[in-house]
Design an enzyme around this catalytic site. Sequence first.
Site, PDB file in Angstrom:
ATOM      1  N   GLN A 178     -18.326  16.556 -42.839  1.00 14.17           N
ATOM      2  CA  GLN A 178     -18.494  17.939 -42.837  1.00 14.17           C
ATOM      3  C   GLN A 178     -16.967  18.874 -43.140  1.00 14.17           C
ATOM      4  O   GLN A 178     -16.418  19.131 -41.801  1.00 14.17           O
ATOM      5  CB  GLN A 178     -19.154  18.668 -41.897  1.00 14.17           C
ATOM      6  CG  GLN A 178     -20.506  18.128 -41.613  1.00 14.17           C
ATOM      7  CD  GLN A 178     -21.422  18.536 -40.500  1.00 14.17           C
ATOM      8  OE1 GLN A 178     -21.342  19.828 -40.073  1.00 14.17           O
ATOM      9  NE2 GLN A 178     -21.923  17.754 -39.634  1.00 14.17           N
ATOM     10  N   LEU A 221     -24.870  13.345 -35.519  1.00 17.08           N
ATOM     11  CA  LEU A 221     -24.784  13.986 -34.095  1.00 17.08           C
ATOM     12  C   LEU A 221     -23.672  14.728 -33.839  1.00 17.08           C
ATOM     13  O   LEU A 221     -22.455  14.070 -34.029  1.00 17.08           O
ATOM     14  CB  LEU A 221     -25.072  12.633 -33.166  1.00 17.08           C
ATOM     15  CG  LEU A 221     -26.477  12.108 -33.316  1.00 17.08           C
ATOM     16  CD1 LEU A 221     -26.375  10.560 -32.535  1.00 17.08           C
ATOM     17  CD2 LEU A 221     -27.575  12.770 -32.842  1.00 17.08           C
ATOM     18  N   GLU A 222     -23.423  15.862 -33.571  1.00 13.48           N
ATOM     19  CA  GLU A 222     -22.334  16.651 -33.402  1.00 13.48           C
ATOM     20  C   GLU A 222     -21.909  16.573 -32.094  1.00 13.48           C
ATOM     21  O   GLU A 222     -20.952  17.465 -31.914  1.00 13.48           O
ATOM     22  CB  GLU A 222     -22.527  18.076 -33.978  1.00 13.48           C
ATOM     23  CG  GLU A 222     -22.921  18.064 -35.459  1.00 13.48           C
ATOM     24  CD  GLU A 222     -23.147  19.222 -36.140  1.00 13.48           C
ATOM     25  OE1 GLU A 222     -22.971  20.432 -35.604  1.00 13.48           O
ATOM     26  OE2 GLU A 222     -23.447  19.587 -37.238  1.00 13.48           O
ATOM     27  N   ASN A 223     -22.403  15.963 -31.158  1.00 15.24           N
ATOM     28  CA  ASN A 223     -21.987  16.173 -29.818  1.00 15.24           C
ATOM     29  C   ASN A 223     -21.559  14.584 -29.284  1.00 15.24           C
ATOM     30  O   ASN A 223     -21.753  14.322 -28.239  1.00 15.24           O
ATOM     31  CB  ASN A 223     -23.082  16.466 -28.664  1.00 15.24           C
ATOM     32  CG  ASN A 223     -23.462  17.637 -29.171  1.00 15.24           C
ATOM     33  OD1 ASN A 223     -22.855  18.699 -29.077  1.00 15.24           O
ATOM     34  ND2 ASN A 223     -24.820  18.037 -29.515  1.00 15.24           N
ATOM     35  N   GLN A 239     -18.111  15.549 -38.166  1.00 17.08           N
ATOM     36  CA  GLN A 239     -17.315  16.432 -38.094  1.00 17.08           C
ATOM     37  C   GLN A 239     -16.068  16.087 -38.459  1.00 17.08           C
ATOM     38  O   GLN A 239     -15.590  14.920 -38.253  1.00 17.08           O
ATOM     39  CB  GLN A 239     -17.335  17.437 -37.002  1.00 17.08           C
ATOM     40  CG  GLN A 239     -18.614  18.157 -36.684  1.00 17.08           C
ATOM     41  CD  GLN A 239     -18.879  18.627 -35.339  1.00 17.08           C
ATOM     42  OE1 GLN A 239     -18.744  20.113 -35.369  1.00 17.08           O
ATOM     43  NE2 GLN A 239     -18.909  18.136 -34.032  1.00 17.08           N
TER      44      GLN A 239
END
Length: 348
Positions: free
Chosen positions: A232, A173-175, A204
Amino acid sequence: AAFVAVTWKEYEVEAASPVTVAEVPVTATNAAGESAKSTAVTGTTRASSDGGTALPKHAVTGYWQNFNNGAAVQKISDVQSQYDIIAVSFADATATPGAVTFNLDSAGLGGYTVDQFKADVQAKKAAGKKVIISIGGERGTVAVNDSASATNFANSVYSLMQTYGFDGVDIDLENGLNATYMTQALRSLSAKAGSSLVITMAPQTIDMQSTSNGYFQTALNIKDILTVVNMQYYNSGSMLGCDGKVYSQGSVDFLTALACIQLEGGLAPSQVGLGVPASTRGAGSGYVSPTIVNNALDCLAKGTNCGSFKPSRTYPDLRGAMTWSTNWDATAGNAWSNAVGPHVHGLP
């Protein structure tokens, strides 16, 4: 008459799959002579705690694209053998808060059918690989922000595991995420799936700068059931390393000094992996050559091939590396997995 007590010591034996074993008959001897032979005892080993073949000490994770974005289109059966964990990208959000589903992009993947997909997943598992469903991605909109959505998340992911044979889940989940309720969701999923569950994460860089961040908190909250965090190390600006210095992406130091934050912040070395693009086309920025990836692995695990940053100690149990994606790797002639895969598996 004299009696001799023979005490059997029980040993617990694990195997990748149950096998039958037999014990040799024994006799006891004292001044009166030798006893009759005991009856041979036959038993069956229990399956290993993960329900099948355990992950290797050092593992390679690759994301498999359930869409065609110009990278080589693959079936699950096409995924290179160097990958130990295959993260199917991605699950889709539903109208129910927190719940997810999976829609195979048969049209985009050249007519790949659901039955073929399921059979290929089983074949990979039979070959000792783990296949998991990834939640999120750049456009992922799954939100787990309360107890009800946490329950919906766990129930829906477990349903996908039963339907497709997935071994677990990847949190990508990047948010942002809510540590309290994502922890609840993953613990609920673990209670359903048992000790075989594979849980990976792909935060991230900004998400793992501090243990106070929600992603880092979640990882620490589920440390007892967490498989690996593959941060990442790309599409990122410059970041602080564990020594307080600023490092730019694309270098050995960026990989090692940022991994150090996780390694010294509470995660076990076996729960830390290096996530990098498979090729220059796999990410907007942050590509590093396989040589740099391997140097960073060596630096962290063995203390060799470091850049200017050298960790204060080594982490020989470091889990390994991850890449986006198996498809971009294939597009580039498998250069990444051919170089990084054997290196990961050859770590001490």
